[in-house]
Design an enzyme around this catalytic site. Structure first.
Site, PDB file in Angstrom:
ATOM      1  N   THR A  72      15.637 -99.790  34.646  1.00  0.00           N
ATOM      2  CA  THR A  72      14.449-100.390  34.895  1.00  0.00           C
ATOM      3  C   THR A  72      13.226-100.467  33.679  1.00  0.00           C
ATOM      4  OG1 THR A  72      14.273 -99.542  37.762  1.00  0.00           O
ATOM      5  CG2 THR A  72      11.857 -99.482  35.694  1.00  0.00           C
ATOM      6  N   GLN A 168      24.059-105.100  37.801  1.00  0.00           N
ATOM      7  CA  GLN A 168      25.093-104.407  39.100  1.00  0.00           C
ATOM      8  C   GLN A 168      26.812-104.736  38.849  1.00  0.00           C
ATOM      9  OE1 GLN A 168      25.657-103.003  41.622  1.00  0.00           O
ATOM     10  NE2 GLN A 168      23.545-102.633  42.038  1.00  0.00           N
ATOM     11  N   SER A 188      23.134-100.445  33.419  1.00  0.00           N
ATOM     12  CA  SER A 188      22.442 -98.887  34.063  1.00  0.00           C
ATOM     13  C   SER A 188      23.719 -97.969  33.662  1.00  0.00           C
ATOM     14  CB  SER A 188      21.951 -99.152  34.733  1.00  0.00           C
ATOM     15  OG  SER A 188      21.492 -97.906  35.244  1.00  0.00           O
ATOM     16  N   ALA A 189      24.280 -96.835  33.392  1.00  0.00           N
ATOM     17  CA  ALA A 189      25.444 -96.138  33.479  1.00  0.00           C
ATOM     18  C   ALA A 189      25.817 -95.904  34.760  1.00  0.00           C
ATOM     19  CB  ALA A 189      24.904 -94.984  32.477  1.00  0.00           C
ATOM     20  N   THR A 226      13.753 -88.484  21.726  1.00  0.00           N
ATOM     21  CA  THR A 226      15.326 -87.843  21.113  1.00  0.00           C
ATOM     22  C   THR A 226      16.029 -88.075  22.529  1.00  0.00           C
ATOM     23  OG1 THR A 226      14.028 -85.731  20.094  1.00  0.00           O
ATOM     24  CG2 THR A 226      16.250 -85.773  21.123  1.00  0.00           C
ATOM     25  N   CYS A 313      16.081 -99.290  45.667  1.00  0.00           N
ATOM     26  CA  CYS A 313      15.327 -98.685  44.484  1.00  0.00           C
ATOM     27  C   CYS A 313      13.303 -98.530  44.843  1.00  0.00           C
ATOM     28  CB  CYS A 313      15.074 -99.547  42.675  1.00  0.00           C
ATOM     29  SG  CYS A 313      16.566 -99.652  42.746  1.00  0.00           S
TER      30      CYS A 313
END
Length: 376
Positions: A72, A168, A188-189, A226, A313
């Site tokens: 996102t 995806q 995205s992991a 960080t 989502c």
């Protein structure tokens, strides 16, 4: 109850054991990657090694990878960071794209779920303003793969930039950012078996981005804050394992085809969305008009089987899919569709368990026998 069956990989994939182990080791270490002492240098080394692994997944260079909090944020950074006011999006984009640009021009798709390239060329040619185009690589609900390379050629011919949400597709089909011809690519992991809360935006050469988050100069001044070292490490391991397992996606495709064959045997009137188009090997979205999606999802959950009614989502809400409506589905079809998505732990037993439970719902439907005989 037998072992629970998880068939919602497009929402999130189970974390891989190697990912969990690597993250635990990273959490046991202390160090801010921006610190110059040995603890900081150790943390920085872990971040950069993970960056190399993520870059390799999409055949990019490590310096092109900017870590974010997820897909996102990557999408929002891409849509707002170029400074281009004219945005053009396909009608089937994820909500994190559509809602990030509510005033954007919307491109139609075919009934098979493919973006209309003729409409794209016509639209870009109609307005000379520099545009940013966003076309996903594969739809999260139907799995339909988009002609991104062709869209990139059209975009270049009209001086437009192209962003591609590949969240995806990554780990399910081979990815090469250069071959696709895109300027920005989101990852995205947790779709790969990595941790939630970490993603990346892969940025093309010489493309300046205005950051969403301002502060320190982390991530080449594209994203302040960080770095989440443990999550980044997990992302790197997941990317490496997913890339190594790409040849095994043929097995996943066979499971999906087995599922769809048995769905049609059970309910010939069921509509499989995008079945005539190139699709991800793991995704099946089908509608059985007559029983709401939410009812099916809840009944299957009670049977120990997890599926979804489309995108996961929207804070747990089940609503008619904008993707299926854009493909011409009726309100009843869109409101009766469920998505089954497979992954690295899926087995034939999972498919059989799903069909057994889903067939029970079908046979309980009033007048089901007459529906099937009339459909025949």
């Amino acid at each position: 109850m037998d072992r629970a069956v998880y068939l919602d990989y497009n929402a999130t994939a189970p974390a891989r054991p190697a990912v969990i182990a690597a993250m635990a080791r990273a959490l046991a270490l202390c160090g801010n990657p921006s610190s110059v002492h040995q603890f900081g240098r150790t943390a920085r080394r872990q971040v950069e090694e993970a960056r190399e692994r993520v870059a390799a997944l999409v055949h990019a260079r490590p310096e092109q990878v900017t870590f974010t909090s997820g897909g996102t944020e990557a999408n929002n950074l891409a849509l707002t960071g170029t400074g281009r006011d004219r945005l053009v999006l396909s009608a089937i984009e994820h909500d994190s794209v559509l809602r990030a640009a509510p005033e954007a021009e919307i491109l139609p798709v075919s009934t098979d779920g493919i973006v209309d390239l003729a409409a794209l060329a016509e639209g870009l040619g109609r307005d000379p303003r520099p545009a940013l185009l966003s076309v996903m690589l594969a739809n999260n609900e139907t799995g339909v793969i988009q002609p991104v390379a062709e869209a990139a050629e059209i975009a270049r011919a009209h001086g437009a930039l192209l962003h591609c949400d590949a969240v995806q597709a990554a780990g399910k089909v081979p990815l090469d950012i250069t071959a696709l011809g895109v300027d920005l690519l989101s990852l995205s992991a947790h779709k790969l078996g990595g941790p939630q809360g970490i993603g990346a935006l892969v940025v093309g050469d010489d493309l300046a981005l205005r950051p969403l988050l301002r502060g320190g100069g982390q991530e080449r001044s594209r994203r302040a804050g960080t770095e989440n070292v443990a999550a980044i490490v997990g992302f790197g391991v997941a990317a490496e394992e997913a890339a190594a397992e790409l040849p095994a996606q043929g097995r996943i495709a066979q499971l999906r085809d087995r599922l769809e064959r048995r769905v049609r045997e059970t309910a010939p009137e069921a509509r499989v969305f995008g079945a005539a188009s190139p699709r991800l090997p793991n995704t099946s979205c089908f509608a059985w008009a007559g029983m709401p999606s939410e009812t099916q999802v809840m009944a299957l959950d009670l049977a120990g089987i997890a599926v979804s009614a489309g995108s996961a989502c929207s804070s747990g809400k089940v609503r008619a899919s904008h993707v299926l409506r854009a493909m011409g589905a009726t309100v009843e079809e869109a409101g009766s569709a469920i998505r089954v998505s497979l992954g690295w732990r899926s087995t034939e037993v999972d498919i059989d368990r799903f069909i057994e439970a889903w067939s029970g719902l079908v046979t309980q439907r009033p007048n089901h026998r007459s529906d099937r005989s009339s459909a025949a």
